[in-house]
Motif scaffolding. Structure first.
Motif, PDB file in Angstrom:
ATOM      1  N   ILE A 228       0.806  -1.173   0.027  1.00 57.80           N
ATOM      2  CA  ILE A 228      -0.170   0.126   0.112  1.00 57.80           C
ATOM      3  C   ILE A 228       0.926   1.306  -0.025  1.00 57.80           C
ATOM      4  N   GLY A 229       0.933   2.010  -1.035  1.00 55.12           N
ATOM      5  CA  GLY A 229       1.856   3.259  -1.233  1.00 55.12           C
ATOM      6  C   GLY A 229       2.808   2.872  -2.184  1.00 55.12           C
ATOM      7  N   ALA A 230       3.166   3.870  -2.874  1.00 56.87           N
ATOM      8  CA  ALA A 230       4.378   3.764  -4.074  1.00 56.87           C
ATOM      9  C   ALA A 230       5.126   4.904  -3.390  1.00 56.87           C
TER      10      ALA A 230
ATOM     11  N   HIS B 140       9.040   5.908  -1.602  1.00 54.71           N
ATOM     12  CA  HIS B 140      10.321   5.234  -2.172  1.00 54.71           C
ATOM     13  C   HIS B 140      10.488   4.050  -1.474  1.00 54.71           C
ATOM     14  N   ASN B 141      10.076   3.903  -0.064  1.00 49.88           N
ATOM     15  CA  ASN B 141      10.241   2.733   0.701  1.00 49.88           C
ATOM     16  C   ASN B 141       9.407   1.644   0.033  1.00 49.88           C
ATOM     17  N   GLY B 142       8.030   1.879  -0.062  1.00 55.52           N
ATOM     18  CA  GLY B 142       7.256   1.073  -0.712  1.00 55.52           C
ATOM     19  C   GLY B 142       7.671   0.405  -1.969  1.00 55.52           C
TER      20      GLY B 142
ATOM     21  N   VAL C  44       1.413  -3.047  -6.373  1.00 51.70           N
ATOM     22  CA  VAL C  44       1.679  -1.705  -5.418  1.00 51.70           C
ATOM     23  C   VAL C  44       0.308  -0.746  -5.861  1.00 51.70           C
ATOM     24  N   LEU C  45      -0.256  -0.402  -4.809  1.00 51.88           N
ATOM     25  CA  LEU C  45      -1.559   0.695  -4.798  1.00 51.88           C
ATOM     26  C   LEU C  45      -1.082   2.212  -4.271  1.00 51.88           C
ATOM     27  N   GLU C  46      -1.268   2.825  -5.233  1.00 52.43           N
ATOM     28  CA  GLU C  46      -1.015   4.216  -4.830  1.00 52.43           C
ATOM     29  C   GLU C  46      -2.119   5.141  -4.869  1.00 52.43           C
ATOM     30  N   ALA C  47      -2.237   6.086  -3.804  1.00 53.12           N
ATOM     31  CA  ALA C  47      -3.510   6.859  -3.781  1.00 53.12           C
ATOM     32  C   ALA C  47      -3.428   7.741  -4.577  1.00 53.12           C
ATOM     33  N   ASN C  48      -2.038   8.472  -4.914  1.00 52.30           N
ATOM     34  CA  ASN C  48      -1.776   9.647  -5.874  1.00 52.30           C
ATOM     35  C   ASN C  48      -1.928   9.157  -7.169  1.00 52.30           C
TER      36      ASN C  48
ATOM     37  N   CYS D 180       8.499  17.499  -1.707  1.00 55.36           N
ATOM     38  CA  CYS D 180       8.711  17.535  -0.454  1.00 55.36           C
ATOM     39  C   CYS D 180      10.274  17.267  -0.569  1.00 55.36           C
ATOM     40  N   ALA D 181      10.796  16.252  -0.573  1.00 53.10           N
ATOM     41  CA  ALA D 181      12.386  16.033  -0.076  1.00 53.10           C
ATOM     42  C   ALA D 181      13.049  16.502  -1.462  1.00 53.10           C
ATOM     43  N   HIS D 182      13.866  17.485  -1.362  1.00 57.53           N
ATOM     44  CA  HIS D 182      14.604  18.118  -2.224  1.00 57.53           C
ATOM     45  C   HIS D 182      15.968  17.687  -2.210  1.00 57.53           C
TER      46      HIS D 182
ATOM     47  N   LYS E 203      -6.402   4.506  -3.799  1.00 56.33           N
ATOM     48  CA  LYS E 203      -6.436   4.573  -2.318  1.00 56.33           C
ATOM     49  C   LYS E 203      -7.076   3.604  -1.674  1.00 56.33           C
ATOM     50  N   VAL E 204      -6.184   2.947  -0.893  1.00 60.38           N
ATOM     51  CA  VAL E 204      -6.846   1.647  -0.103  1.00 60.38           C
ATOM     52  C   VAL E 204      -7.625   2.142   0.960  1.00 60.38           C
ATOM     53  N   ASN E 205      -8.663   1.781   1.235  1.00 58.24           N
ATOM     54  CA  ASN E 205      -9.529   2.513   2.591  1.00 58.24           C
ATOM     55  C   ASN E 205      -9.824   1.111   3.416  1.00 58.24           C
TER      56      ASN E 205
ATOM     57  N   ASN F 195       3.136   0.984   3.190  1.00 59.37           N
ATOM     58  CA  ASN F 195       4.105   2.198   3.135  1.00 59.37           C
ATOM     59  C   ASN F 195       3.458   3.371   3.710  1.00 59.37           C
ATOM     60  N   ALA F 196       2.038   3.242   4.206  1.00 65.62           N
ATOM     61  CA  ALA F 196       1.296   4.654   4.804  1.00 65.62           C
ATOM     62  C   ALA F 196       1.996   4.467   6.256  1.00 65.62           C
ATOM     63  N   ASP F 197       1.890   5.673   6.910  1.00 64.91           N
ATOM     64  CA  ASP F 197       2.325   5.654   8.131  1.00 64.91           C
ATOM     65  C   ASP F 197       1.487   4.622   8.923  1.00 64.91           C
TER      66      ASP F 197
ATOM     67  N   ASP G  91      -0.937  20.444   4.511  1.00 62.92           N
ATOM     68  CA  ASP G  91      -1.310  20.216   3.065  1.00 62.92           C
ATOM     69  C   ASP G  91      -0.618  18.886   2.707  1.00 62.92           C
ATOM     70  N   ILE G  92       0.569  18.831   3.423  1.00 61.92           N
ATOM     71  CA  ILE G  92       1.514  17.542   3.235  1.00 61.92           C
ATOM     72  C   ILE G  92       0.535  16.194   3.597  1.00 61.92           C
ATOM     73  N   GLU G  93      -0.084  16.478   4.401  1.00 63.63           N
ATOM     74  CA  GLU G  93      -0.994  15.346   5.244  1.00 63.63           C
ATOM     75  C   GLU G  93      -2.026  14.962   3.898  1.00 63.63           C
TER      76      GLU G  93
HETATM   77  C1  LIG Z   1       8.535  19.233   3.925  1.00 60.05           C
HETATM   78  C2  LIG Z   1       9.404  17.927   3.796  1.00 60.05           C
HETATM   79  C3  LIG Z   1      10.425  18.203   3.292  1.00 60.05           C
HETATM   80  C4  LIG Z   1      11.646  16.718   3.391  1.00 60.05           C
HETATM   81  N1  LIG Z   1      12.812  17.053   2.860  1.00 60.05           N
HETATM   82  C5  LIG Z   1      13.406  15.959   2.808  1.00 60.05           C
HETATM   83  C6  LIG Z   1      14.926  15.907   2.001  1.00 60.05           C
HETATM   84  O1  LIG Z   1      15.485  17.032   1.635  1.00 60.05           O
HETATM   85  N2  LIG Z   1      15.671  14.894   1.987  1.00 60.05           N
HETATM   86  C7  LIG Z   1      15.060  13.749   2.616  1.00 60.05           C
HETATM   87  O2  LIG Z   1      15.823  12.684   2.432  1.00 60.05           O
HETATM   88  N3  LIG Z   1      13.997  13.553   3.162  1.00 60.05           N
HETATM   89  C8  LIG Z   1      13.259  14.836   3.270  1.00 60.05           C
HETATM   90  N4  LIG Z   1      12.044  14.675   3.834  1.00 60.05           N
HETATM   91  C9  LIG Z   1      11.436  13.384   4.524  1.00 60.05           C
HETATM   92  C10 LIG Z   1      11.205  12.026   3.278  1.00 60.05           C
HETATM   93  O3  LIG Z   1      10.296  12.927   2.290  1.00 60.05           O
HETATM   94  C11 LIG Z   1      10.402  11.203   3.939  1.00 60.05           C
HETATM   95  O4  LIG Z   1      10.773  10.833   5.116  1.00 60.05           O
HETATM   96  C12 LIG Z   1      10.161  10.190   2.728  1.00 60.05           C
HETATM   97  O5  LIG Z   1       9.759  10.458   1.647  1.00 60.05           O
HETATM   98  C13 LIG Z   1       9.356   8.823   3.442  1.00 60.05           C
HETATM   99  O6  LIG Z   1       9.302   7.876   2.348  1.00 60.05           O
HETATM  100  P1  LIG Z   1       8.233   6.741   2.372  1.00 60.05           P
HETATM  101  O7  LIG Z   1       8.253   5.910   1.276  1.00 60.05           O
HETATM  102  O8  LIG Z   1       8.454   5.966   3.893  1.00 60.05           O
HETATM  103  O9  LIG Z   1       6.873   7.379   2.652  1.00 60.05           O
HETATM  104  P2  LIG Z   1       6.095   8.514   1.523  1.00 60.05           P
HETATM  105  O10 LIG Z   1       6.976   9.031   0.974  1.00 60.05           O
HETATM  106  O11 LIG Z   1       5.196   9.232   2.405  1.00 60.05           O
HETATM  107  O12 LIG Z   1       5.161   7.351   0.755  1.00 60.05           O
HETATM  108  C14 LIG Z   1       4.004   6.774   1.265  1.00 60.05           C
HETATM  109  C15 LIG Z   1       3.007   6.695  -0.049  1.00 60.05           C
HETATM  110  O13 LIG Z   1       1.891   5.925   0.746  1.00 60.05           O
HETATM  111  C16 LIG Z   1       0.827   6.622  -0.032  1.00 60.05           C
HETATM  112  N5  LIG Z   1      -0.226   6.328   0.647  1.00 60.05           N
HETATM  113  C17 LIG Z   1      -0.525   6.616   1.917  1.00 60.05           C
HETATM  114  N6  LIG Z   1      -1.706   5.983   2.335  1.00 60.05           N
HETATM  115  C18 LIG Z   1      -2.227   5.426   1.154  1.00 60.05           C
HETATM  116  C19 LIG Z   1      -3.597   4.650   1.007  1.00 60.05           C
HETATM  117  N7  LIG Z   1      -4.365   4.449   1.938  1.00 60.05           N
HETATM  118  N8  LIG Z   1      -3.885   4.077  -0.205  1.00 60.05           N
HETATM  119  C20 LIG Z   1      -2.667   4.039  -1.190  1.00 60.05           C
HETATM  120  N9  LIG Z   1      -1.719   4.947  -0.715  1.00 60.05           N
HETATM  121  C21 LIG Z   1      -1.544   5.239   0.144  1.00 60.05           C
HETATM  122  C22 LIG Z   1       0.971   7.994  -0.224  1.00 60.05           C
HETATM  123  O14 LIG Z   1       0.421   8.488  -1.136  1.00 60.05           O
HETATM  124  C23 LIG Z   1       2.514   7.960  -0.473  1.00 60.05           C
HETATM  125  O15 LIG Z   1       2.719   7.927  -1.949  1.00 60.05           O
HETATM  126  C24 LIG Z   1      11.068  15.603   3.664  1.00 60.05           C
HETATM  127  C25 LIG Z   1       9.892  15.478   4.298  1.00 60.05           C
HETATM  128  C26 LIG Z   1       8.742  16.775   4.312  1.00 60.05           C
HETATM  129  C27 LIG Z   1       7.664  16.484   4.864  1.00 60.05           C
END
Ligand SMILES: Cc1cc2nc3c(=O)[nH]c(=O)nc-3n(C[C@H](O)[C@H](O)[C@H](O)COP(=O)(O)OP(=O)(O)OC[C@H]3O[C@@H](n4cnc5c(N)ncnc54)[C@H](O)[C@@H]3O)c2cc1C
Lengths: 398, 511
Positions: free
Chosen positions: B10-12, B14-16, B32-36, B57-59, B254-256, B284-286, B441-443
């Motif tokens: 669930i979620g694409a 980078h970790n997913g 892989v199911l991605e909401a966006n 977000c991450a730059h 989006k998985v609900n 991959n969701a929180d 907004d990020i949420e």
């Molecule tokens: C403002 C900001 C700036 C940052 N800057 C940096 C940086 O410069 N360098 C750096 O290394 N890190 C940075 N980070 C941190 C980094 O972006 C995150 O820690 C990282 O992207 C998390 O990756 P993830 O794959 O675990 O989760 P996410 O990237 O959050 O991916 C989760 C995915 O799951 C999807 N998802 C969630 N729920 C569902 C659902 N119910 N159904 C389907 N899909 C779902 C989401 O849409 C999302 O695509 C930043 C974070 C923020 C908020």
């Protein structure tokens, strides 16, 4: 000078004025912050009131929680091990609830007052746990211990007394049922429940009508041997009924520190309360595992030879080999009504099968000097005291 | 059946994606199911104004674990490798550091910085080993866990008595005290404070900000780079690696609900009503969203639910993007300087004061800023001659008193501009268009509860053995077949891939 702004005393129940009038022993103890009489004039007489006429015991200090809201049923079903969907409005369920590891936190009764409206009663306070359990459920929890005054009216004449007092609907009221009456403009709830294993009822009313209720009850019971009783008499009756008491027969899981000191419902002989056909309840995963792998402990009801009370005794598998200690007694008493030396105990698996014989090491004092006996004890299946009148509907009048 | 999979992710993010690729490499059928509508989660590049794109977000890339790069065969296409960090001063004599090289401070600070840096690198190397494997369970009898624990003890001991003491002293400490003891230059102290607190609800005086600093260094020793095409460029590569291994990706899905029967997962259901079946579901969701919303408390134990519900995850990092018609003037800057990582954090007190506001639900009046001009090294982001400015601005608390509205957003972006103006006098004339993403907004846009950088605060009480919560630190949730693979699990957030890789290893070991 007294510091009125700091409340340090014990609470008094609304029945306190009447109980003190009858009390000549002045032995009180603390029950959940309230003064509760241990005995009023004579423990034995009070006990016999329960078994031969009617004993009245003030259960106001019992912790009471009101649970309402659209998710009330789902909430309770997840909280306790038994299937709450089977408990219809007007029914009461004896239930246990466990922590995440399937260890008993407490037992209590859940009253389905009206559709979707419940009251949970227990000896210990659990608000923090109930609150944690409510995360994600649409329920309202209210601690209502002080908002409800309650009396247990227990004994063979209790039915006649309540009828004499004018309670309606008693004829059809089955064990673990509840009805609502009106009393001086207030709602009086009557449930056929109790902690004595005998015919008996509990009355629940608003505190401002408590004294009037007491007076009406004792007036109605004058000719039926009604007596106020204290906790000691009740404690003996509950052992005869083989009911468990927290801090005696088990420790509430949240209060223990050492591992292995808690008990699961399976280890307390409460398998019949655990419904694995439910999708989920707290502790289910752990209990399922325990069921597969076997429990560590078993609760035993013991009928012990002789008349020396086996308080705190060790239990052995054999008479001669003292090294084979397998458990210990948690509650013991000489039962006047059964004329039996009875006890509840906890023994290690695989011991504890009904019909088996165990040995109990009893120490007793005679004029300061200690004596020791090894007494034979047989494991019984049924409660020691289980009179037919307890289940009969309508009960026989006196 | 066609909607039956060996594993559903669930979620694409980078970790997913990394997790799914590693699972698929072993021949598993993975969905892989991605909401966006885009793959990458918080690591995407997207348009924010006509003809202007930015890493949403991450730059900056500074944590991508070497083990992850190796296992997947990632070949990052850097637009700027090994950036320098420039700490802006008002007079144009900026401080610059990169690795152990530093300039703009006095000899004493320079010497101390090198010593400080070397020690931090040593400690972060120790940490790194444990970030790239599942954390051991405390009180366990599992031999692998016991070995890891024993090795952890041994590794700490092996550093020698002095270093061991130093490690144990520092690990729970705040970075403020350490910096104050070592350095005199306030800009340097402000910058290192910023490195420690970016992405957290912590100020330099908060406990365990040395740990957050070490976490930043673990893996790449703090070497910061940017990626061609923005962070989305990296994701495109990871996506093709995953798809090359056979991963099937469905966006706008989006998985609900995670379906549970008899204590085990059976599959998932999307908002659109599609059902997919699998006895292995990886989220991959929180953790909060996964357990509270997708599974639901009725399937969970009470104490566990309580713990999950109490995970602290209120974001403070916001993202500000400006489309520029020209680069703003910065005193003392040469052309190449715009390609570096730029910080505005003039002192450790400045950072702490900025955080003070967040404690009381207010946004900082003088925010801390991490700035890049990615278009200076990557022409794909802005039209010729025009530029993009990408800023992480802190603190913009998720729980802003009164909530985030257009006015409160305006107020915060004005605060950022006012800080910028003290270093870039003509900034107002350069801005064509802007976008502010607050944690709220990020949420909304990235489906991260609280909009938190790490999917859960990065503190000792939510670290290693107790991340996300006690009793579930090894990626496995108390529902059979359910795993976490996102930043909320061990070790934490940032573009590191460690969570996804560790989770995949745990899942594969179970088979
Ligand atoms: C403002 C900001 C700036 C940052 N800057 C940096 C940086 O410069 N360098 C750096 O290394 N890190 C940075 N980070 C941190 C980094 O972006 C995150 O820690 C990282 O992207 C998390 O990756 P993830 O794959 O675990 O989760 P996410 O990237 O959050 O991916 C989760 C995915 O799951 C999807 N998802 C969630 N729920 C569902 C659902 N119910 N159904 C389907 N899909 C779902 C989401 O849409 C999302 O695509 C930043 C974070 C923020 C908020």
């Amino acid at each position: 000078m007294t510091a009125q702004h700091i409340f340090t005393g014990r609470l008094k129940t609304p029945f306190h004025p009447r109980i003190t009038e009858l009390d000549s022993l002045n032995t009180w103890h603390n029950w959940a912050g309230y003064s509760s009489a241990e005995a009023l004039y004579c423990e034995d007489m009070e006990y016999f009131a329960i078994r031969n006429s009617t004993g009245v015991f003030d259960i106001t200090p019992m912790t009471k929680y009101r649970i309402t809201g659209p998710d009330a049923l789902n909430y309770l079903d997840r909280l306790v091990t038994r299937d709450m969907k089977k408990i219809k409005p007007g029914r009461v369920a004896y239930a246990v609830w466990c922590d995440d590891q399937g260890q008993v936190m407490d037992d209590g009764t859940i009253f389905h007052l009206r559709e979707g409206e419940y009251r949970l009663c227990s000896q210990e306070r659990h608000f923090a746990w109930l609150k944690a359990a409510s995360i994600g459920f649409d329920v309202t929890l209210k601690e209502e211990t002080a908002d409800v005054a309650a009396l247990a009216v227990q004994g063979p004449t209790s039915y006649s007394i309540l009828k004499n007092m004018g309670v309606r609907g008693l004829e059809e009221l089955k064990p673990f049922g509840l009805i609502h009456n009106e009393f001086l403009g207030s709602e009086l709830m009557i449930s056929r429940t109790g902690f004595t294993g005998d015919l008996g009822y509990e009355l629940w009313i608003s505190p401002d009508k408590a004294l009037e209720l007491w007076d009406a009850l004792f007036e109605a019971g004058k000719e039926y041997g009604i007596r106020a009783i204290g906790t000691h008499a009740l404690g003996l009756a509950r052992k005869e009924a083989a009911y468990l008491a927290p801090f005696e027969d088990f420790l509430p899981a949240e209060t223990t520190v050492r591992t292995g000191r808690t008990r699961s419902p399976l280890e307390l002989g409460l398998d019949w309360l655990v419904d694995f056909s439910k999708e989920n309840f707290n502790g289910r995963k752990a209990l399922l595992k325990e069921k597969e792998n076997g429990s560590q402990w078993n609760l035993v009801k013991l009928d012990i030879e002789g008349n020396k009370t086996a308080d705190h005794s060790y239990i052995y598998a054999h008479e001669k080999n003292n090294k084979s200690e397998i458990g210990f007694i948690t509650s013991a008493a000489w039962s006047p009504i059964c004329k039996q030396n009875i006890a509840l105990g906890t023994v290690r698996s695989p011991h504890g099968k009904p019909g088996d014989t165990l040995w109990v090491e009893i120490y007793y004092q005679r004029e300061m000097h200690w004596n020791r006996v090894m007494a034979e004890a047989s494991i019984v299946d049924k409660p020691f005291w289980f009179p037919a009148r307890r289940g009969k509907t309508p009960p026989d009048p006196f | 059946m066609t909607n039956q999979y060996d594993a559903i992710v669930i979620g694409a993010g980078h970790n997913g994606m990394i997790c799914s690729a590693l699972l698929a490499k072993t021949g598993k059928k993975v969905l892989v199911l991605e909401a966006n509508d885009q793959v990458g989660g918080a690591a995407i590049t997207r348009k924010f104004a006509d003809d202007f794109s930015v890493s949403a977000c991450a730059h900056l890339l500074f944590q991508l674990q070497p083990d992850v790069i190796k296992d997947l065969g990632i070949e990052p296409d850097y637009s700027k490798k090994s950036m320098e960090t420039i700490v802006l001063t008002e007079d144009g004599n900026h401080i610059r550091y990169q690795g152990k090289n530093i300039s703009g401070v006095n000899e004493e600070d320079k010497k101390n910085y090198i010593e400080f840096h070397n020690r931090m690198i040593r400690f972060s190397d120790l940490l790194k080993t444990y970030l790239n494997k599942r954390p051991p369970r405390l009180g366990t009898k599992n031999t692998k866990d016991l070995m890891t624990l024993a090795k952890l003890g041994f590794d700490i001991r092996r550093m020698g008595k002095t270093e061991m003491r130093e490690f144990l002293r520092l690990i729970g400490m705040n970075i403020y005290d350490e910096l104050d003891e070592r350095f005199v230059n306030p800009y340097l102290k402000g910058a290192l404070s910023t490195d420690a607190v970016l992405g957290t609800h912590l100020g330099p005086r908060s406990p365990n900000t040395i740990l957050t600093y070490l976490y930043r260094l673990a893996g790449l020793h703090g070497d910061v780079s940017s990626i061609q095409g923005g962070m989305g460029g990296l994701m495109n590569q990871i996506r093709s690696i995953a798809e090359g291994s056979g991963v099937e990706i469905k966006t706008n899905s989006k998985v609900n609900e995670i379906s549970v029967s008899n204590g085990a997962v059976t599959g998932v259901q999307t908002e659109g009503g599609e059902k997919y079946l699998s006895s292995t579901v990886v989220s991959n969701a929180d953790p909060k969203q996964t357990m509270m919303n997708l599974v639901g408390p009725k399937h969970l134990e009470i104490r566990f639910t309580h713990r999950i519900d109490n995970i602290r995850m209120r974001g403070n990092a916001s993202k500000l993007h400006f489309a520029l018609n020209a680069l703003p003037k910065i005193p003392g800057f040469e052309d190449l300087d715009y390609q570096q990582r730029i910080l505005i954090a003039p002192s450790e007190h400045y950072v702490e004061k900025a955080f003070n506001h967040a404690k009381y639900g207010e946004s900082s009046v003088r925010p801390v800023l991490e700035i890049t001009f990615p278009s200076t090294t990557d022409s794909s982001l802005a039209p010729e001659g025009k530029h993009v400015m990408s800023i992480v601005a802190q603190y913009a608390p998720y729980h802003l008193k009164g909530g985030w509205s257009n006015e409160s957003k305006q107020q915060f972006s004005d605060a950022v501009k006012s800080v910028l103006k003290s270093h870039m006098v003509n900034i107002d004339q350069c801005i064509i268009s802007e976008e502010l993403l607050t944690p709220a907004d990020i949420e909304q846009e990235f489906n991260i509860t609280g909009g938190h950088w790490h999917h859960g605060e990065f503190t000792l009480d939510q670290f290693m053995f107790v991340r996300p919560v006690a009793g579930s630190s090894q990626y496995e949730m108390p529902i059979n077949g359910l795993f976490l693979c996102g930043a909320g699990s061990h070790p934490g957030g940032g573009i590191s891939g460690a969570c996804g890789r560790n989770a995949a290893q745990v899942i594969l070991q179970r088979d």
